[in-house]
Each structure stands twice: as structure tokens, then as C-alpha cells.
Scaffold this motif. Structure first.
Motif, PDB file in Angstrom:
ATOM      1  N   THR A 131      -0.673  -3.925  -5.450  1.00 55.65           N
ATOM      2  CA  THR A 131      -1.545  -2.795  -5.138  1.00 55.65           C
ATOM      3  C   THR A 131      -1.225  -1.609  -6.046  1.00 55.65           C
ATOM      4  O   THR A 131      -2.133  -0.900  -6.508  1.00 55.65           O
ATOM      5  N   THR A 161      -8.687  -2.344  -4.499  1.00 56.06           N
ATOM      6  CA  THR A 161      -7.357  -2.882  -4.198  1.00 56.06           C
ATOM      7  C   THR A 161      -7.493  -3.912  -3.077  1.00 56.06           C
ATOM      8  O   THR A 161      -8.559  -4.040  -2.456  1.00 56.06           O
ATOM      9  N   VAL A 201      -5.862  -3.724  -0.238  1.00 57.92           N
ATOM     10  CA  VAL A 201      -5.294  -3.147   0.978  1.00 57.92           C
ATOM     11  C   VAL A 201      -6.079  -3.552   2.221  1.00 57.92           C
ATOM     12  O   VAL A 201      -5.489  -3.761   3.289  1.00 57.92           O
ATOM     13  N   GLY A 243       0.814  -1.205   0.000  1.00 59.26           N
ATOM     14  CA  GLY A 243       0.000   0.000   0.000  1.00 59.26           C
ATOM     15  C   GLY A 243       0.850   1.259   0.000  1.00 59.26           C
ATOM     16  O   GLY A 243       0.532   2.247  -0.677  1.00 59.26           O
ATOM     17  N   VAL A 260      -5.301   4.571   0.691  1.00 58.60           N
ATOM     18  CA  VAL A 260      -5.458   3.834  -0.567  1.00 58.60           C
ATOM     19  C   VAL A 260      -6.910   3.892  -1.030  1.00 58.60           C
ATOM     20  O   VAL A 260      -7.192   4.073  -2.223  1.00 58.60           O
ATOM     21  N   LEU A 307       0.914   4.181  -2.878  1.00 62.13           N
ATOM     22  CA  LEU A 307       0.668   5.579  -2.565  1.00 62.13           C
ATOM     23  C   LEU A 307       1.837   6.482  -2.938  1.00 62.13           C
ATOM     24  O   LEU A 307       1.664   7.548  -3.529  1.00 62.13           O
TER      25      LEU A 307
END
Length: 327
Positions: free
Chosen positions: A263, A274, A276, A202, A304, A206
Motif C-alpha cells: 500500500t 490502493t 486498502v 494502510g 488512505v 499513511l
């Protein structure tokens, strides 16, 4: 054995093409433009030292005909898609009587540790796989696998524990396809170790490659504390490094290194979801059950999900915003 690969993306596409190249009977399950291209032109697997386009049977779900009794279902969808895939296949008829859920082995070659429990509610014979397989799927009909000299390590066993002849037969087929495929009676211990590694997925999605060390360490430390509080055994990074050794490294394909993990790929492709909440969310769940604070993992989940909603590109989430969420 005949193999139905449910989710012909990065992991499933690599496994499916390699098994087919080794002479195994393989059917790919895909959807949308990816399925269309596979049906029209085949699935292209690009690797550090080769490229192959495999013309394989492809479908979007179970057909009307019963599945052969020697079929293995290999679940390689991301964890957020597990429930739908299980529901689609559990009642598929099998030649000779019965259903897939009653008679066929289901292999869960997925990140996360919740898929197996969900599968066991519907399938009597579940076989987890700890997946170390660096691959990318961004374009329809194409999978890029950077693993070298072996494309990946796929450790297999039974759920909730032990190993059997089915594991050994599947492992032998994976070995023949070029993978390293140890049979593990404690495969879930390896999957929990892999979960700790996947907590960084994650962050990468990001922030891209610019992840502060202290942030990555904090996310992992919360995971370690949550597993310890829950009494869940897991492998260590040192144990995993020794196991992989020089068997599965990464090399560029056509001069390009791997773009990003699973991800990151979901954000890059704009899939709308996703995994996550099944990775960092697993740590959040264990923390809440056992009284362990996990603010960094919860913040990664929130960030996320926000990136998905607001269509923030992979690697483009502001670090300052993530730090605010943690604080």
C-alpha cells in the motif's frame, strides 16, 4: 508448465524472473511505461546477493493466438484490479478448444481473501497462494526483492479447500526457482492469517515507520474479533513465525532496506488506487455482517482514500487527522 504472470510488479516480477531463470517458459503481463521498458531492455530483478535482467516475452493482455493447454495463469495484480484482469483473460481461447476460464488453472498470488471467490465465478480451477515475499516496484523495468536466503514463501492449495497434482507441479517449479513453496490443503487459513498482518499496510502507507503501537494493536484486534465472530479460522503469529523460521528474512539491496509494503508503494507511485478496501475493508465488511465494531479499520480506509484523492505522499498523513477519523 508455461506461466503467464498477470501483473509484473513487485510480487509478479520476482516470481516471473525467478521462474525464467530456472528454465520455465514465462510471459509477463504489464502496462504503461513498465511494459515499454520490459520490452525494450528487459525486467531487472535486484536482490541482496545478485542482479539479473531477464529478457522475457511481455504483453498487455491476451493476444489473438490460443493459449497453450499447459499454461498456468498467475494473478499478481493488486486486489482492486482483480475484476478487470479476470474479465480480460477468462474468455481467452485455449489450444484444442475451450477458454481459459474453463480449462486453465488460475493462481491467485495476492494479498486479501476476496480474490478467490471472485475468480471462482469465472474460472473453474482456482489455486490461492499465501504470499510472503518482501519486494518493491517503484521504477519502470525494475523490481527489488529483499527476501533472503529465499526470496519468498509461497504456500499454495486449491479453493475453496484441498490440494491436487496441479498444486504439486506448480510448487515444484517454485521450489526450483528458489522459493519455499509448501502445498497446503488449508491455504485459506494461512491467507486469513496474512490478512491480519496486512491490516498494518494502510497504517504504514499513511504514517511511514512512526506507527503508535496501540494503534497497530487496535487495528489488528478488530480484525481478530471480526474473524472470530464470522467463525473464520486463521493462523497465529507464532505459527507463522515457526513456519518461516530463518527461511525468509530481509536484507538490504545495495545498502538500502525495503522502502515499504504494497500500500505504501501505491501511494509512493501515485497509482490512483490502493488495496486498502480489500484489506481493512474486509474487516469492516465482516464486522458489519456479524455485529463487531471496527472503527479503526474503517478510519484507515477513509484516510488512505483521502490520501489518494489529495495526493498525500507515502508516510505523510497527519496522525492527528487519522485519530480524528477513528474518534
Amino acid at each position: 508448465m508455461r506461466y503467464v504472470i498477470i501483473g509484473a510488479g513487485a510480487v509478479g516480477g520476482t516470481i516471473g524472473v525467478r521462474l525464467a531463470e530456472a528454465g520455465r517458459d514465462v510471459t509477463l503481463v504489464a502496462r504503461g511505461a513498465h511494459l515499454d521498458v520490459i520490452r525494450e531492455r528487459g525486467l531487472t530483478l535486484r536482490q541482496p546477493d545478485s542482479e539479473v535482467t531477464a529478457r522475457l516475452a511481455a504483453t498487455d493482455g491476451p493476444g489473438d493466438e490460443p493459449l497453450p493447454a499447459d499454461t498456468v495463469l498467475v494473478l499478481t495484480v493488486k486486489s482492486q484490479d482483480t475484476a478487470g484482469a479476470l474479465a480480460a483473460w477468462v474468455d481467452a481461447p485455449v489450444a484444442g478448444g475451450g477458454t481459459a476460464g474453463e480449462r486453465l488453472p488460475l493462481v491467485t498470488a495476492q494479498n486479501g481473501v476476496a480474490n478467490e471467490r471472485a475468480a471462482l465465478r469465472l474460472f473453474a480451477d482456482v489455486h490461492p497462494v499465501c504470499v510472503w515475499l518482501p519486494a518493491t516496484h517503484l521504477d519502470p523495468g525494475v523490481v527489488v526483492a529483499n527476501g533472503y536466503p529465499h526470496p519468498g514463501m509461497l504456500q499454495i492449495g486449491r479453493y475453496p479447500g484441498g490440494a491436487d497434482d496441479t498444486d504439486r507441479v506448480i510448487a515444484a517449479d517454485l521450489d526450483a526457482a528458489g522459493f519455499v513453496a509448501p502445498v497446503r490443503a488449508d491455504v485459506m487459513r494461512w491467507k486469513y492469517g496474512k490478512l491480519l498482518s496486512n491490516l498494518g499496510n494502510g497504517l504504514q502507507a499513511l504514517l511511514g515507520g512512526d506507527i503508535p503501537d496501540e494503534l497497530a494493536e487496535r487495528v489488528r484486534a478488530e480484525g481478530v474479533a471480526a474473524l472470530a465472530a464470522a467463525g473464520i479460522a486463521c493462523t497465529t503469529p507464532e505459527e507463522e513465525k515457526v513456519e518461516r523460521g530463518d527461511l525468509v528474512g530481509q536484507r538490504p539491496v545495495d545498502g538500502e532496506a525495503r522502502s515499504g509494503g504494497s500500500t505504501w508503494q501505491s501511494l509512493a507511485r501515485g497509482t490512483g488506487s490502493t488495496e486498502v478496501d480489500h484489506l481493512n475493508g474486509e474487516v469492516a465488511l465482516l464486522g458489519r455482517l456479524h455485529g463487531v465494531p471496527t472503527p479503526a479499520n474503517v478510519a484507515v480506509q477513509r484516510a488512505v482514500r483521502r490520501a489518494v484523492r489529495e495526493r498525500v505522499g507515502a508516510g505523510a498523513f497527519p496522525l492527528a487527522e487519522l485519530e480524528k477519523l477513528i474518534a
